[in-house]
Design a protein around this motif. Structure first.
Motif, PDB file in Angstrom:
ATOM      1  N   HIS A 338      -2.090   6.276  -3.090  1.00  0.00           N
ATOM      2  CA  HIS A 338      -3.080   5.416  -2.413  1.00  0.00           C
ATOM      3  C   HIS A 338      -3.892   6.225  -1.408  1.00  0.00           C
ATOM      4  CE1 HIS A 338      -1.578   1.757  -4.190  1.00  0.00           C
ATOM      5  NE2 HIS A 338      -0.358   2.008  -3.779  1.00  0.00           N
ATOM      6  N   HIS A 339      -3.188   7.051  -0.633  1.00  0.00           N
ATOM      7  CA  HIS A 339      -3.871   7.841   0.404  1.00  0.00           C
ATOM      8  C   HIS A 339      -4.730   8.952  -0.193  1.00  0.00           C
ATOM      9  CE1 HIS A 339      -1.894   5.918   3.754  1.00  0.00           C
ATOM     10  NE2 HIS A 339      -0.720   6.110   3.197  1.00  0.00           N
ATOM     11  N   LEU A 340      -4.316   9.448  -1.349  1.00  0.00           N
ATOM     12  CA  LEU A 340      -4.994  10.613  -1.933  1.00  0.00           C
ATOM     13  C   LEU A 340      -6.001  10.237  -3.029  1.00  0.00           C
ATOM     14  CD1 LEU A 340      -1.875  12.976  -2.128  1.00  0.00           C
ATOM     15  CD2 LEU A 340      -3.751  13.109  -0.488  1.00  0.00           C
ATOM     16  N   GLN A 341      -6.294   8.948  -3.123  1.00  0.00           N
ATOM     17  CA  GLN A 341      -7.273   8.437  -4.104  1.00  0.00           C
ATOM     18  C   GLN A 341      -6.898   8.749  -5.552  1.00  0.00           C
ATOM     19  OE1 GLN A 341     -11.414   9.204  -3.216  1.00  0.00           O
ATOM     20  NE2 GLN A 341     -11.148   8.855  -1.033  1.00  0.00           N
ATOM     21  N   VAL A 342      -5.599   8.832  -5.789  1.00  0.00           N
ATOM     22  CA  VAL A 342      -5.106   9.050  -7.156  1.00  0.00           C
ATOM     23  C   VAL A 342      -4.693   7.691  -7.712  1.00  0.00           C
ATOM     24  CG1 VAL A 342      -3.232  10.106  -8.508  1.00  0.00           C
ATOM     25  CG2 VAL A 342      -4.317  11.396  -6.657  1.00  0.00           C
ATOM     26  N   SER A 343      -4.870   7.496  -9.005  1.00  0.00           N
ATOM     27  CA  SER A 343      -4.464   6.226  -9.623  1.00  0.00           C
ATOM     28  C   SER A 343      -2.944   6.079  -9.545  1.00  0.00           C
ATOM     29  CB  SER A 343      -4.911   6.188 -11.085  1.00  0.00           C
ATOM     30  OG  SER A 343      -4.145   5.230 -11.790  1.00  0.00           O
ATOM     31  N   ASP A 344      -2.491   5.053  -8.849  1.00  0.00           N
ATOM     32  CA  ASP A 344      -1.038   4.873  -8.722  1.00  0.00           C
ATOM     33  C   ASP A 344      -0.412   4.498 -10.065  1.00  0.00           C
ATOM     34  OD1 ASP A 344      -2.113   2.365  -8.843  1.00  0.00           O
ATOM     35  OD2 ASP A 344      -1.040   1.543  -7.130  1.00  0.00           O
ATOM     36  N   ASP A 345      -1.213   3.927 -10.966  1.00  0.00           N
ATOM     37  CA  ASP A 345      -0.661   3.545 -12.265  1.00  0.00           C
ATOM     38  C   ASP A 345      -0.305   4.775 -13.098  1.00  0.00           C
ATOM     39  OD1 ASP A 345       0.080   1.062 -13.502  1.00  0.00           O
ATOM     40  OD2 ASP A 345      -1.333   1.533 -15.112  1.00  0.00           O
ATOM     41  N   VAL A 346      -1.089   5.834 -12.935  1.00  0.00           N
ATOM     42  CA  VAL A 346      -0.776   7.094 -13.636  1.00  0.00           C
ATOM     43  C   VAL A 346       0.601   7.589 -13.182  1.00  0.00           C
ATOM     44  CG1 VAL A 346      -1.435   9.539 -13.858  1.00  0.00           C
ATOM     45  CG2 VAL A 346      -3.188   7.767 -13.962  1.00  0.00           C
ATOM     46  N   ILE A 347       0.848   7.481 -11.880  1.00  0.00           N
ATOM     47  CA  ILE A 347       2.134   7.937 -11.317  1.00  0.00           C
ATOM     48  C   ILE A 347       3.273   7.056 -11.841  1.00  0.00           C
ATOM     49  CG2 ILE A 347       3.391   8.457  -9.177  1.00  0.00           C
ATOM     50  CD1 ILE A 347       0.746  10.076  -9.591  1.00  0.00           C
ATOM     51  N   ARG A 348       3.026   5.755 -11.860  1.00  0.00           N
ATOM     52  CA  ARG A 348       4.073   4.827 -12.332  1.00  0.00           C
ATOM     53  C   ARG A 348       4.397   5.059 -13.810  1.00  0.00           C
ATOM     54  NH1 ARG A 348       1.499   0.718  -8.772  1.00  0.00           N
ATOM     55  NH2 ARG A 348       2.983   0.305  -7.098  1.00  0.00           N
ATOM     56  N   ARG A 349       3.352   5.272 -14.607  1.00  0.00           N
ATOM     57  CA  ARG A 349       3.582   5.515 -16.047  1.00  0.00           C
ATOM     58  C   ARG A 349       4.365   6.811 -16.252  1.00  0.00           C
ATOM     59  NH1 ARG A 349      -1.989   3.915 -16.698  1.00  0.00           N
ATOM     60  NH2 ARG A 349      -2.593   6.058 -17.161  1.00  0.00           N
ATOM     61  N   HIS A 350       4.012   7.800 -15.462  1.00  0.00           N
ATOM     62  CA  HIS A 350       4.711   9.088 -15.570  1.00  0.00           C
ATOM     63  C   HIS A 350       6.190   8.918 -15.202  1.00  0.00           C
ATOM     64  CE1 HIS A 350       5.132  13.435 -15.613  1.00  0.00           C
ATOM     65  NE2 HIS A 350       5.704  13.386 -14.429  1.00  0.00           N
ATOM     66  N   TYR A 351       6.435   8.107 -14.191  1.00  0.00           N
ATOM     67  CA  TYR A 351       7.815   7.849 -13.753  1.00  0.00           C
ATOM     68  C   TYR A 351       8.626   7.212 -14.883  1.00  0.00           C
ATOM     69  CZ  TYR A 351      11.668   5.844 -10.975  1.00  0.00           C
ATOM     70  OH  TYR A 351      12.905   5.494 -10.479  1.00  0.00           O
ATOM     71  N   VAL A 352       8.032   6.222 -15.536  1.00  0.00           N
ATOM     72  CA  VAL A 352       8.713   5.565 -16.667  1.00  0.00           C
ATOM     73  C   VAL A 352       9.021   6.596 -17.753  1.00  0.00           C
ATOM     74  CG1 VAL A 352       8.475   3.859 -18.525  1.00  0.00           C
ATOM     75  CG2 VAL A 352       7.670   3.302 -16.221  1.00  0.00           C
ATOM     76  N   GLY A 353       8.014   7.403 -18.084  1.00  0.00           N
ATOM     77  CA  GLY A 353       8.188   8.430 -19.122  1.00  0.00           C
ATOM     78  C   GLY A 353       9.295   9.414 -18.772  1.00  0.00           C
ATOM     79  N   GLU A 354       9.345   9.819 -17.506  1.00  0.00           N
ATOM     80  CA  GLU A 354      10.372  10.778 -17.074  1.00  0.00           C
ATOM     81  C   GLU A 354      11.773  10.166 -17.164  1.00  0.00           C
ATOM     82  OE1 GLU A 354      10.319  14.140 -15.940  1.00  0.00           O
ATOM     83  OE2 GLU A 354       8.403  14.032 -16.970  1.00  0.00           O
ATOM     84  N   LEU A 355      11.877   8.904 -16.799  1.00  0.00           N
ATOM     85  CA  LEU A 355      13.189   8.240 -16.882  1.00  0.00           C
ATOM     86  C   LEU A 355      13.677   8.207 -18.333  1.00  0.00           C
ATOM     87  CD1 LEU A 355      12.698   5.270 -14.374  1.00  0.00           C
ATOM     88  CD2 LEU A 355      14.268   7.197 -14.086  1.00  0.00           C
ATOM     89  N   TYR A 356      12.782   7.827 -19.237  1.00  0.00           N
ATOM     90  CA  TYR A 356      13.166   7.797 -20.656  1.00  0.00           C
ATOM     91  C   TYR A 356      13.459   9.205 -21.172  1.00  0.00           C
ATOM     92  CZ  TYR A 356      12.380   2.830 -21.617  1.00  0.00           C
ATOM     93  OH  TYR A 356      12.491   1.463 -21.653  1.00  0.00           O
ATOM     94  N   SER A 357      12.694  10.166 -20.700  1.00  0.00           N
ATOM     95  CA  SER A 357      12.905  11.549 -21.137  1.00  0.00           C
ATOM     96  C   SER A 357      14.297  12.045 -20.737  1.00  0.00           C
ATOM     97  CB  SER A 357      11.836  12.458 -20.526  1.00  0.00           C
ATOM     98  OG  SER A 357      12.023  13.783 -20.940  1.00  0.00           O
ATOM     99  N   HIS A 358      14.785  11.547 -19.592  1.00  0.00           N
ATOM    100  CA  HIS A 358      16.123  11.939 -19.125  1.00  0.00           C
ATOM    101  C   HIS A 358      17.217  11.025 -19.674  1.00  0.00           C
ATOM    102  CE1 HIS A 358      13.970  14.473 -16.224  1.00  0.00           C
ATOM    103  NE2 HIS A 358      15.096  15.130 -16.112  1.00  0.00           N
TER     104      HIS A 358
END
Length: 468
Positions: A338-358
């Motif tokens: 939010h502070h860095l003007q990055v899409s938070d949804d991109v971060i959330r999707r990546h988090y989901v992907g990483e969890l499944y990857s592990h």
């Protein structure tokens, strides 16, 4: 050893002399802030001879080790009764906070002293006192080392080695990690105090009648109340930088130049007086900066998931990072987005992907609820499913697997061969879990989606594999 006390010394110690003496004793005993709080509560009238049980009841969080303190709670209670003004809880916490940070500054390797100092800071209830003490701590003890750490990490472009940390910041790499965690807590505490300042009055500092003739230096709390209010956006700006540094150290991230994540306005505002109005970045940020920031946040999420779910955890690293257990890093990454003007949804999707990857499928399933663009997520998870299947079919190379492969549609075979299972962090996931994942992907994909038919084929393939 503690200096000998006398009435003369106390009278010359200024308004904070009594609290200062008690704080030094508390430091020597290393009493927890919670214990000070519960010893301050009224003693159980029915059982005056059983103070410790009373304390256990009134504050169950205090550990057994701390409860087994013999006369300490009694002594504290007596002191509170004799000096109700001088040892008012906020005053005492302020002095303890200062005592611990002074001792930490003498030996920064004792990271726990700074951690304890921040604990006392958080226990101060009045936001005016809290703001002042935090600001004084920052200016006197922290900002110089904080800026040194920033420039060092920016220069080496990664988490610096122990030798460089000692040379430039004056502490080891593990102590630096803890230091940055404490800085982050202090900045966050300042922000919280600033929010509630307007709702709470400035406290009146009373003195007991018997000690009205006290002379000497101004007390820490009086000094704290003289401090200006912080400039909220500037403290927030520093908090973002601190989070970046802390994450870089905590996860030993490579190829990270913290200052490269900020434009010239952002860089110029760092390490300035936190009460001053600075020109901060505003409006749309250059896409190049946003891209670099996004890459950094994705790195943090990957490292955090790996630290939590990796099979080969390093127990010594876990023990060294006491803050790690308390911080929700993926959540922090979303806040930073939010502070860095990055899409938070991109971060959330990546988090989901990483969890499944592990192979943390259950957590991944929970995390899906936070994602907005589920269609894009479904495409990402489809690839992950393909990687799992490709590993099961091509890398295990069983006779049954090969026969199944021959029966699969050619398009699916070609697609599976293009998959790279090496991207998976955990290849030992049961086929039943993968079957569940494919069904989840089907739920998320609209029927008109280009990959819908591929997902249908995958369901057949997974179900066939489950029977092997």
């Amino acid at each position: 050893p503690l200096p000998r006390l006398s009435v003369k010394k106390l009278l010359e110690g200024g308004k904070g002399g009594i609290a200062d003496s008690v704080a030094k004793w508390i430091f020597k005993q290393d009493l927890s802030p919670e214990l000070l709080k519960c010893a301050n509560k009224e003693r159980d009238v029915e059982n005056p001879d059983e103070p410790r049980e009373g304390i256990t009841r009134s504050f169950p969080e205090v550990s057994e080790v701390e409860i087994d303190l013999g006369a300490v709670p009694d002594l504290l209670h007596l002191a509170y009764e004799q000096f109700p003004c001088s040892l008012e809880l906020d005053v005492l916490h302020a002095h303890c906070c200062w005592e611990y940070v002074v001792q930490w500054n003498k030996d920064p390797e004792e990271a726990r002293f700074l951690v304890r100092s921040i604990e006392h800071l958080k226990h101060i209830l009045n936001p005016h006192v809290q703001n002042g003490i935090a600001l004084m701590m920052w200016n006197t003890f922290l900002v110089k080392r904080f800026s040194a750490a920033t420039y060092l990490m920016d220069k080496v472009g990664k988490s610096p080695k122990d030798r460089l940390c000692r040379r430039d910041v004056g502490m080891s790499d593990t102590a630096l990690t803890s230091f940055l965690g404490s800085c982050l807590e202090l900045l966050q505490t300042s922000l919280e105090a600033d929010i509630s300042r307007d709702e709470v009055q400035v406290p009146v500092l009373d003195t007991e009648d018997a000690w009205l003739s006290v002379e000497g230096p101004i007390s820490i709390v009086e000094l704290a109340l003289e401090q200006k209010p912080i400039h909220y956006p500037l403290v927030e700006h520093h908090s973002v930088l601190c989070s970046i540094l802390y994450a870089s150290m905590r996860f030993s991230l490579k190829s990270v130049k913290p200052l490269a994540l900020f434009d010239s306005k952002g860089k110029n505002a760092f390490f300035k007086d936190l009460t001053s109005i600075q020109l901060l970045p505003s409006g749309e940020m250059d896409p190049n900066f946003i891209s670099v920031r996004q890459q950094f946040l994705l790195k943090v999420v990957s490292a955090a998931v790996q630290a939590q779910h990796s099979k080969d955890k390093d127990p010594s690293a876990e023990a060294a990072n006491t803050h790690w257990k308390d911080l929700n890093w993926p959540g922090l990454a979303v806040d930073l987005a939010h502070h860095l003007q990055v899409s938070d949804d991109v971060i959330r999707r990546h988090y989901v992907g990483e969890l499944y990857s592990h192979g943390a499928d259950l957590l991944g399933e929970e995390a899906i609820f936070q994602v907005q663009d589920k269609e894009v997520l479904a495409s990402q998870l489809l690839v992950l499913t393909g990687q799992r299947l490709a590993h099961a079919l091509f890398h295990t190379q069983t006779k049954e697997g090969m026969e199944l492969l021959a029966r699969l549609p050619p398009t699916l075979c070609t697609w599976l061969k293009a998959m790279n299972p090496q991207d998976l962090q955990n290849t030992g996931v049961p086929i039943a879990a993968t079957a569940k994942l494919v069904h989840k992907v089907m739920e998320l994909l609209p029927e008109k989606h280009g990959q819908y038919s591929l997902a249908l084929h995958l369901i057949d393939a997974v179900e066939a594999m489950a029977t092997l």
